[in-house]
Design an enzyme around this catalytic site. Sequence first.
Site, PDB file in Angstrom:
ATOM      1  N   ASN A 113     -82.754 -52.309-114.754  1.00 47.88           N
ATOM      2  CA  ASN A 113     -82.761 -52.052-113.189  1.00 47.88           C
ATOM      3  C   ASN A 113     -81.656 -51.125-112.478  1.00 47.88           C
ATOM      4  O   ASN A 113     -81.100 -52.039-111.683  1.00 47.88           O
ATOM      5  CB  ASN A 113     -83.596 -52.631-112.202  1.00 47.88           C
ATOM      6  CG  ASN A 113     -84.063 -52.176-110.737  1.00 47.88           C
ATOM      7  OD1 ASN A 113     -84.194 -50.950-110.020  1.00 47.88           O
ATOM      8  ND2 ASN A 113     -85.007 -52.528-110.428  1.00 47.88           N
ATOM      9  N   HIS A 117     -90.123 -45.470-112.039  1.00 45.63           N
ATOM     10  CA  HIS A 117     -89.446 -46.872-111.533  1.00 45.63           C
ATOM     11  C   HIS A 117     -88.682 -47.993-112.792  1.00 45.63           C
ATOM     12  O   HIS A 117     -89.784 -48.565-113.162  1.00 45.63           O
ATOM     13  CB  HIS A 117     -89.115 -47.148-110.642  1.00 45.63           C
ATOM     14  CG  HIS A 117     -87.926 -48.098-109.746  1.00 45.63           C
ATOM     15  ND1 HIS A 117     -86.670 -48.053-109.999  1.00 45.63           N
ATOM     16  CD2 HIS A 117     -87.675 -48.988-109.688  1.00 45.63           C
ATOM     17  CE1 HIS A 117     -86.176 -48.713-110.329  1.00 45.63           C
ATOM     18  NE2 HIS A 117     -86.755 -49.732-109.547  1.00 45.63           N
ATOM     19  N   CYS A 163     -85.392 -48.017-104.441  1.00 43.87           N
ATOM     20  CA  CYS A 163     -86.004 -47.293-105.789  1.00 43.87           C
ATOM     21  C   CYS A 163     -86.932 -46.538-106.125  1.00 43.87           C
ATOM     22  O   CYS A 163     -87.186 -46.063-106.809  1.00 43.87           O
ATOM     23  CB  CYS A 163     -86.451 -49.250-106.611  1.00 43.87           C
ATOM     24  SG  CYS A 163     -85.021 -49.907-106.716  1.00 43.87           S
TER      25      CYS A 163
END
Length: 331
Positions: A287, A257, A116
């Site tokens: 996500n 993020h 990520c």
Amino acid sequence: MEQFMPGVSLVGSGSACLSVRLTNDDLSQRVDTSDEWIAARTGIRQRHIAAPTDSLASLATEAARNALAMAELQPEAVDLILLATSTPDDLFGTACQVQAALGATRAVAFDLTAACSGFVFALVTAAQYIRTGVFKNVVVIGADVLSRWTDWDDRTTCVLFGDGAGAVVLRASDRDRLLGFELCSDGALNHCLNLAYQPETAPLVGDTSVQRGTFAPITMNGREVYKFAVSRVPEVIEKALFRASLTTADIDWMLLHQANQRILDAVADRLGVLSERVVSNMARHGNTSAASIPLALDEAVRAGKVQPGDVIATAGFGAGLTWGAAILRWG
């Protein structure tokens, strides 16, 4: 005579459009959950999933092509393609497939894996090639197809993840728009979030055996990842701001993020950034790992929120564990 060192400008953004939408209500037909339960804990209402006809390469190519169109740059002028991903089509690398699909015949292409945090790490890496005068035009892509490695029977993780791709175009310039950055890793916390290889021993010849296996679905200690993020992310943003000779008061947009809305809110609160200055597309995309930052950036740019000259504090954090921040001026 002092040698000129080129700076870095961000001149284009793009993303891929995925047609398959998976809502929280859809997931409630698979696992014991509900839209209310998921939204209250994560801020996510839906996510997009790659169709059977999609590939990581096709999504990354679409995002890159859209970013090049905004930058008004032909693929033949691209010197480097950096693909941040943890879910390649080919473990040997997928960036070269993107290079071929784009027709970027002059470009060097390779993958970078930092989960990520991957897009921020790739952005900073690309900037160094430009600053040293090696390359002039670079495409940085963040793309992941997490649906491949999600345990759809684990309600603690399956509600979080989606698929996506986003990209930016960096160009050598006499103005440096990467104002400061800070990158960090801590392998001692690797066990908190991983997608691990699961070996199986298979006989080869005589007493010699080899490993044959696959990768297990994503596992995560959500509580530990949350504690890590709300502690380390504000710290790394402040360090990047210090390197840029700026303060939180100079931030026009905070772009993190997109892991969990609670994390975004906690980081903003700790830094004193107003909620209306926090970019979030969590509710629509979930996500998407390395794709989340460039995907949210592209949406904000095309919606007219992010304007040329705006200061963006962006930070990635996740498996590794890795985390990093970059202070950018758009345009």
